[in-house]
Scaffold this motif. Sequence first.
Motif, PDB file in Angstrom:
ATOM      1  N   SER A  23      42.237-133.111  82.537  1.00  0.00           N
ATOM      2  CA  SER A  23      43.093-133.188  81.358  1.00  0.00           C
ATOM      3  C   SER A  23      43.036-131.912  80.538  1.00  0.00           C
ATOM      4  CB  SER A  23      42.629-134.369  80.502  1.00  0.00           C
ATOM      5  OG  SER A  23      43.140-134.268  79.209  1.00  0.00           O
ATOM      6  N   GLY A  24      44.186-131.453  80.121  1.00  0.00           N
ATOM      7  CA  GLY A  24      44.252-130.331  79.193  1.00  0.00           C
ATOM      8  C   GLY A  24      44.283-128.968  79.841  1.00  0.00           C
ATOM      9  N   ALA A  48      46.637-141.514  86.384  1.00  0.00           N
ATOM     10  CA  ALA A  48      45.459-141.017  85.675  1.00  0.00           C
ATOM     11  C   ALA A  48      44.236-141.650  86.302  1.00  0.00           C
ATOM     12  CB  ALA A  48      45.546-141.371  84.192  1.00  0.00           C
ATOM     13  N   ASN A  50      49.101-128.312  82.156  1.00  0.00           N
ATOM     14  CA  ASN A  50      50.006-129.324  81.621  1.00  0.00           C
ATOM     15  C   ASN A  50      51.222-129.544  82.509  1.00  0.00           C
ATOM     16  OD1 ASN A  50      48.288-129.524  79.550  1.00  0.00           O
ATOM     17  ND2 ASN A  50      49.650-128.662  78.003  1.00  0.00           N
ATOM     18  N   PRO A  57      41.050-144.798  82.586  1.00  0.00           N
ATOM     19  CA  PRO A  57      41.918-143.644  82.320  1.00  0.00           C
ATOM     20  C   PRO A  57      43.368-144.080  82.155  1.00  0.00           C
ATOM     21  CG  PRO A  57      41.263-143.691  84.621  1.00  0.00           C
ATOM     22  CD  PRO A  57      40.454-144.746  83.925  1.00  0.00           C
ATOM     23  N   CYS A  87      41.496-137.367  84.533  1.00  0.00           N
ATOM     24  CA  CYS A  87      42.258-136.353  85.260  1.00  0.00           C
ATOM     25  C   CYS A  87      43.636-136.881  85.639  1.00  0.00           C
ATOM     26  CB  CYS A  87      41.529-135.946  86.546  1.00  0.00           C
ATOM     27  SG  CYS A  87      39.963-135.111  86.282  1.00  0.00           S
ATOM     28  N   LEU A  88      44.598-135.977  85.637  1.00  0.00           N
ATOM     29  CA  LEU A  88      45.903-136.307  86.183  1.00  0.00           C
ATOM     30  C   LEU A  88      45.821-136.219  87.695  1.00  0.00           C
ATOM     31  CD1 LEU A  88      48.707-134.556  84.109  1.00  0.00           C
ATOM     32  CD2 LEU A  88      48.322-136.991  84.446  1.00  0.00           C
ATOM     33  N   GLU A 116      35.585-137.390  82.468  1.00  0.00           N
ATOM     34  CA  GLU A 116      36.754-136.601  82.051  1.00  0.00           C
ATOM     35  C   GLU A 116      37.989-137.140  82.779  1.00  0.00           C
ATOM     36  OE1 GLU A 116      38.224-133.529  79.719  1.00  0.00           O
ATOM     37  OE2 GLU A 116      36.101-134.033  79.988  1.00  0.00           O
ATOM     38  N   ASP A 144      49.817-136.170  80.252  1.00  0.00           N
ATOM     39  CA  ASP A 144      48.395-135.879  80.265  1.00  0.00           C
ATOM     40  C   ASP A 144      47.622-137.130  80.670  1.00  0.00           C
ATOM     41  OD1 ASP A 144      46.148-134.380  80.041  1.00  0.00           O
ATOM     42  OD2 ASP A 144      46.513-133.753  77.978  1.00  0.00           O
ATOM     43  N   ALA A 145      46.353-136.949  80.922  1.00  0.00           N
ATOM     44  CA  ALA A 145      45.478-138.079  81.219  1.00  0.00           C
ATOM     45  C   ALA A 145      44.437-138.164  80.120  1.00  0.00           C
ATOM     46  CB  ALA A 145      44.803-137.892  82.574  1.00  0.00           C
ATOM     47  N   VAL A 146      44.221-139.359  79.588  1.00  0.00           N
ATOM     48  CA  VAL A 146      43.265-139.514  78.488  1.00  0.00           C
ATOM     49  C   VAL A 146      42.504-140.825  78.648  1.00  0.00           C
ATOM     50  CG1 VAL A 146      44.700-138.233  76.849  1.00  0.00           C
ATOM     51  CG2 VAL A 146      44.948-140.711  77.061  1.00  0.00           C
TER      52      VAL A 146
END
Lengths: 251, 251
Positions: free
Chosen positions: A238-239, A196, A242, B214, A215-216, A213, B195-197
């Motif tokens: 993200s989001g 991440a 998936n 992250p 990000c993967l 924001e 996911d990444a958060v």
Amino acid sequence: MGSRPTSAARTPNRLSGTTPLYSAVKQMILDRIANGAWAPGHRVPSENELVAELGLSRMTINRALRELAIEGTLRRVQGLGTFVAEAKSSTGLVEIRAVIDTITERGNRYSASMVINEEERATPDVAEELEIGLAQPVFHTIIVHCENDLPVQLEDRYVNPALAPHYFEQDLTAITPDQFLAQRIGLTEAEHAIDAVLPANWEAKLLGVGRNEPCLLVRRRAFSGKKVATAARLLMPSGRLNIHSRMHIKL
Amino acid sequence: MGSRPTSAARTPNRLSGTTPLYSAVKQMILDRIANGAWAPGHRVPSENELVAELGLSRMTINRALRELAIEGTLRRVQGLGTFVAEAKSSTGLVEIRAVIDTITERGNRYSASMVINEEERATPDVAEELEIGLAQPVFHTIIVHCENDLPVQLEDRYVNPALAPHYFEQDLTAITPDQFLAQRIGLTEAEHAIDAVLPANWEAKLLGVGRNEPCLLVRRRAFSGKKVATAARLLMPSGRLNIHSRMHIKL
DNA sequence: TAGTGGTCTAGACCACTCG
DNA sequence: GAGTGGTCTAGACCACTAA
């Protein structure tokens, strides 16, 4: 399983539509494990014992045990025996899919735009990733993949020209580089790492997201034999796209 | 593969230490596919044709083809034939491992601290995840997993008491909840989403990271039959615990 | 040496697909 | 009906492990 065929005249072993015998044997073993009769480490009867107990041929028993071993339920050691495998902690496999598949399967429109498409000299980082010499020529492409025109993945890829000299002859916005390389070269192995990150400035701009924001980041290297064919960074806000999976647990 | 055994007197098929015949057949087929002789969709010779061509028994040919089909390289249709499978775009599988395995395999010290450990009533979110009724009792644990005392994963887990009534009787800092549940209940299926958060305030504090760091978020649900046994959020600060894998590509 | 799994064979019956 | 894959058998030889 009861009908034990006599030697000469063969009684039909299967009624029409019945499950195969080897499959029934597998299920019987799985049942005994599930209900606790055979705990992990327990020694399963030998092939010959099962042949006697069930009245089936050894090849049939062997297939059942062999497949259960491949599936991870049993461990077999030649000369020793067959054992119930240790319980797998519920470690899971997650599939990393090609963007285009994910998008089209959702019934959405896929598009892509090429940002960079040129031959460069390998920097130290790139040289290390591709396992080639410093300043060797490499192909470099940066592509933004979109779902209904919304950017969902930024692909920053280096390709080893020695393995894919025709890389640039392809329309890489119509076919995914991974697809092209898989078809054109014989990709034999792949390496993935997921992380991440927060996007760099230029990445955030191309993806149309804020710099905060998360990000993967999937780093993927694909091999042809022992040589690195390509190394890519796949950055996904993200989001939007998936990574998920649902799978059976072996035991 | 050359020594074609005559019917009665059997010539030895294998020299000591030679690869099995079915394995050699598999390799031969893989080679023909790799060098482009057999493209995806190409019809592979029938079992009987290969028996004639290679001088092996049909069972041996069958095993080779069957295993290649299981491995995804071939497609077989009864009554029709055997075909080279379409090229898999290099979609990869990534393994999500139990924290404790990753840590101990690196030769580091694993420890864990329990933050929350109580029975609660299911909120709407939790009820939906566990697929149980609203306000039903649920077990809730929050555990911080550490590598050499550095927090690497925050585990926020809900457990269905109907399936694991003895959940709290276990020392969950010594054994991973996933391990316990896998052993105690029969977990049959698992579901993952990555996911990444950015971490919430309390999460950042427990992990000892900044709010702008992250994190990878793995959501995992494990099933016993059709019922959800447990739902967990696994939060991992970037860089501390990697998710990675290296694997063969089928075709 | 006895027992185990690993492999191989020759022949058989079946269900399925196609023309 | 001819051809395909799916399964099953009885018997065989081998390599490996243990007592």
